[in-house]
Enzyme design. Structure first.
Site, PDB file in Angstrom:
ATOM      1  N   TRP A  61      20.450  41.330  71.501  1.00  0.00           N
ATOM      2  CA  TRP A  61      20.750  40.124  70.718  1.00  0.00           C
ATOM      3  C   TRP A  61      19.883  38.976  71.191  1.00  0.00           C
ATOM      4  O   TRP A  61      19.316  39.001  72.287  1.00  0.00           O
ATOM      5  CB  TRP A  61      22.249  39.805  70.702  1.00  0.00           C
ATOM      6  CG  TRP A  61      22.951  39.579  72.039  1.00  0.00           C
ATOM      7  CD1 TRP A  61      22.537  39.994  73.278  1.00  0.00           C
ATOM      8  CD2 TRP A  61      24.208  38.930  72.233  1.00  0.00           C
ATOM      9  NE1 TRP A  61      23.445  39.642  74.223  1.00  0.00           N
ATOM     10  CE2 TRP A  61      24.489  38.977  73.629  1.00  0.00           C
ATOM     11  CE3 TRP A  61      25.129  38.319  71.400  1.00  0.00           C
ATOM     12  CZ2 TRP A  61      25.651  38.419  74.178  1.00  0.00           C
ATOM     13  CZ3 TRP A  61      26.272  37.785  71.960  1.00  0.00           C
ATOM     14  CH2 TRP A  61      26.529  37.817  73.318  1.00  0.00           C
ATOM     15  N   HIS A  69      14.713  22.592  58.322  1.00  0.00           N
ATOM     16  CA  HIS A  69      13.799  22.662  57.172  1.00  0.00           C
ATOM     17  C   HIS A  69      12.622  23.582  57.475  1.00  0.00           C
ATOM     18  O   HIS A  69      11.457  23.207  57.316  1.00  0.00           O
ATOM     19  CB  HIS A  69      13.351  21.259  56.770  1.00  0.00           C
ATOM     20  CG  HIS A  69      14.496  20.412  56.311  1.00  0.00           C
ATOM     21  ND1 HIS A  69      14.755  20.131  54.985  1.00  0.00           N
ATOM     22  CD2 HIS A  69      15.494  19.839  57.015  1.00  0.00           C
ATOM     23  CE1 HIS A  69      15.858  19.405  54.906  1.00  0.00           C
ATOM     24  NE2 HIS A  69      16.332  19.203  56.117  1.00  0.00           N
ATOM     25  N   HIS A  73      14.106  27.341  52.528  1.00  0.00           N
ATOM     26  CA  HIS A  73      15.286  26.560  52.916  1.00  0.00           C
ATOM     27  C   HIS A  73      15.811  25.696  51.790  1.00  0.00           C
ATOM     28  O   HIS A  73      15.170  25.539  50.756  1.00  0.00           O
ATOM     29  CB  HIS A  73      14.996  25.732  54.171  1.00  0.00           C
ATOM     30  CG  HIS A  73      14.075  24.562  53.952  1.00  0.00           C
ATOM     31  ND1 HIS A  73      12.714  24.644  54.101  1.00  0.00           N
ATOM     32  CD2 HIS A  73      14.328  23.280  53.608  1.00  0.00           C
ATOM     33  CE1 HIS A  73      12.175  23.464  53.868  1.00  0.00           C
ATOM     34  NE2 HIS A  73      13.134  22.609  53.546  1.00  0.00           N
ATOM     35  N   ASP A  75      17.449  22.013  50.659  1.00  0.00           N
ATOM     36  CA  ASP A  75      17.536  20.573  50.957  1.00  0.00           C
ATOM     37  C   ASP A  75      18.837  20.038  50.362  1.00  0.00           C
ATOM     38  O   ASP A  75      19.048  20.110  49.139  1.00  0.00           O
ATOM     39  CB  ASP A  75      16.396  19.792  50.281  1.00  0.00           C
ATOM     40  CG  ASP A  75      15.036  19.984  50.928  1.00  0.00           C
ATOM     41  OD1 ASP A  75      14.945  20.523  52.038  1.00  0.00           O
ATOM     42  OD2 ASP A  75      14.049  19.549  50.290  1.00  0.00           O
ATOM     43  N   HIS A  79      19.729  14.754  53.087  1.00  0.00           N
ATOM     44  CA  HIS A  79      18.398  14.812  53.713  1.00  0.00           C
ATOM     45  C   HIS A  79      17.640  13.510  53.482  1.00  0.00           C
ATOM     46  O   HIS A  79      16.806  13.126  54.289  1.00  0.00           O
ATOM     47  CB  HIS A  79      17.636  16.002  53.132  1.00  0.00           C
ATOM     48  CG  HIS A  79      16.248  16.174  53.633  1.00  0.00           C
ATOM     49  ND1 HIS A  79      15.881  16.003  54.949  1.00  0.00           N
ATOM     50  CD2 HIS A  79      15.102  16.519  52.969  1.00  0.00           C
ATOM     51  CE1 HIS A  79      14.588  16.240  55.082  1.00  0.00           C
ATOM     52  NE2 HIS A  79      14.097  16.538  53.899  1.00  0.00           N
ATOM     53  N   HIS A 206      12.007  14.251  46.565  1.00  0.00           N
ATOM     54  CA  HIS A 206      13.115  14.066  47.507  1.00  0.00           C
ATOM     55  C   HIS A 206      13.917  12.813  47.132  1.00  0.00           C
ATOM     56  O   HIS A 206      15.147  12.834  47.076  1.00  0.00           O
ATOM     57  CB  HIS A 206      12.584  13.907  48.936  1.00  0.00           C
ATOM     58  CG  HIS A 206      12.124  15.184  49.570  1.00  0.00           C
ATOM     59  ND1 HIS A 206      10.900  15.758  49.310  1.00  0.00           N
ATOM     60  CD2 HIS A 206      12.723  16.004  50.461  1.00  0.00           C
ATOM     61  CE1 HIS A 206      10.777  16.861  50.023  1.00  0.00           C
ATOM     62  NE2 HIS A 206      11.867  17.042  50.716  1.00  0.00           N
TER      63      HIS A 206
HETATM   64  C1  23J Z   1      10.906  15.254  55.817  1.00  0.00           C
HETATM   65  C2  23J Z   1      10.047  14.297  55.336  1.00  0.00           C
HETATM   66  C3  23J Z   1       9.245  14.576  54.264  1.00  0.00           C
HETATM   67  C4  23J Z   1       9.322  15.824  53.667  1.00  0.00           C
HETATM   68  C5  23J Z   1      10.206  16.803  54.137  1.00  0.00           C
HETATM   69  C6  23J Z   1      10.980  16.504  55.227  1.00  0.00           C
HETATM   70  C7  23J Z   1      10.306  18.130  53.472  1.00  0.00           C
HETATM   71  O1  23J Z   1       9.485  18.532  52.723  1.00  0.00           O
HETATM   72  C8  23J Z   1      11.519  18.949  53.595  1.00  0.00           C
HETATM   73  O2  23J Z   1      11.474  20.072  54.104  1.00  0.00           O
HETATM   74  O3  23J Z   1      12.541  18.504  53.123  1.00  0.00           O
HETATM   75  S1  23J Z   1       8.293  16.164  52.307  1.00  0.00           S
HETATM   76 MN    MN Z   2      13.463  20.458  53.294  1.00  0.00          MN
END
Ligand code: 23J
Ligand code: MN
Length: 256
Positions: A61, A69, A73, A75, A79, A206
């Site tokens: 294990w 992330h 994955h 979001d 986030h 986002h």
């Molecule tokens: C944090 C800041 C910008 C971005 C991201 C994360 C991701 O793409 C993510 O994996 O959510 S663009």
């Molecule tokens: Mn992400």
């Protein structure tokens, strides 16, 4: 016959195929690289606890470590600052982890222009041909980028001016945030374009989608095996309490 019996019969007979949209998860899995001064995520790692040895004679294990992330994955709304009062990844209702899925294919455009941005007109042309976007379902954006996933440099496609990977325009993100979809899934390392740090607002996918309580799926594989419409998607992130996202197993059920 119940609908579950019918479904299981169709699966057993191959009338429904299960396609894995998940990229393998290892220390080789590509991670996003944000420009300074931003902090970056750790990659995925295995830390062996025992392997049939003095530390555990009959068992193997590992501990795992990873950013939320990393790899394929999910979001969650929290986030992003625009979604800070929304769900964390453990709060997403299970019913929303299963839904219809459609595909918009811009792989030819993205091969010609790695900075290609999906526009509202692209989606309107798609709906004119294929019908409305699925209520409570996913829009997957095929760019051809999954072919680069094994090669970190090709996948991130960065030069002196930063990463050059496809995404969507600010107007398209704002428009999609008002549609009755669950969220958007992409083949690239993030749901936003490589150049989206320079957009206004930065990272519009986002910002607008997570701000509207919608979700993102990243680094999907095998989108090319899905029909344009008519498939079902299962997205299974870990229920990390307070988590902003999670590596996820993403499966599609496709009629054959
Ligand atoms: C944090 C800041 C910008 C971005 C991201 C994360 C991701 O793409 C993510 O994996 O959510 S663009
Ligand atoms: Mn992400």
């Amino acid at each position: 016959m119940t609908t579950i019996e019918t479904l299981l019969g169709d699966l057993a007979a191959g009338r429904i195929e299960v396609i894995d949209l998940t990229a393998p998860l290892s220390d080789k899995t590509t991670i996003i690289q944000l420009p300074p001064p931003f902090a970056n995520t750790a990659g995925f790692q295995l830390h062996e606890i025992s392997r049939y040895d003095e530390r555990g004679p009959a068992w193997y294990w590992n501990n795992i470590s990873a950013g939320e992330h990393v790899g394929t994955h999910f979001d969650a709304p929290v986030h992003w600052i625009s979604g800070k009062d929304g769900y964390d990844v453990s709060q997403v209702p299970p019913k929303q982890l299963v839904g219809p899925v459609v595909v918009i294919d811009k792989s030819a455009e993205c091969a010609a222009n790695p900075d290609y941005l999906l526009e509202v007109a692209d989606i309107e042309a798609w709906t004119a041909a294929n019908g409305p976007l699925p209520e409570g379902g996913w829009l997957l954006y095929r760019t051809g980028w999954d072919a680069r996933a094994h090669d970190q440099a090709a996948f991130l496609n960065a030069n002196e001016t930063g990463p050059h990977t496809p995404g969507m325009s600010v107007a398209c993100a704002q428009w999609l945030a008002q549609q009755p979809i669950l969220g958007v899934g992409v083949e690239t390392v993030g749901t936003d374009a490589g150049a989206a740090h320079s957009f206004d607002p930065p990272f519009p996918c986002h910002s607008f989608l997570l701000g509207a309580g919608k979700y993102g799926l990243t680094q999907l594989a095998n989108i090319a095996k899905l029909p344009t419409t008519g498939a079902m998607l299962v997205a299974a992130p870990l229920p990390i309490v307070g988590g902003s996202g999670s590596p996820a197993r993403i499966l599609a059920f496709v009629p054959r």
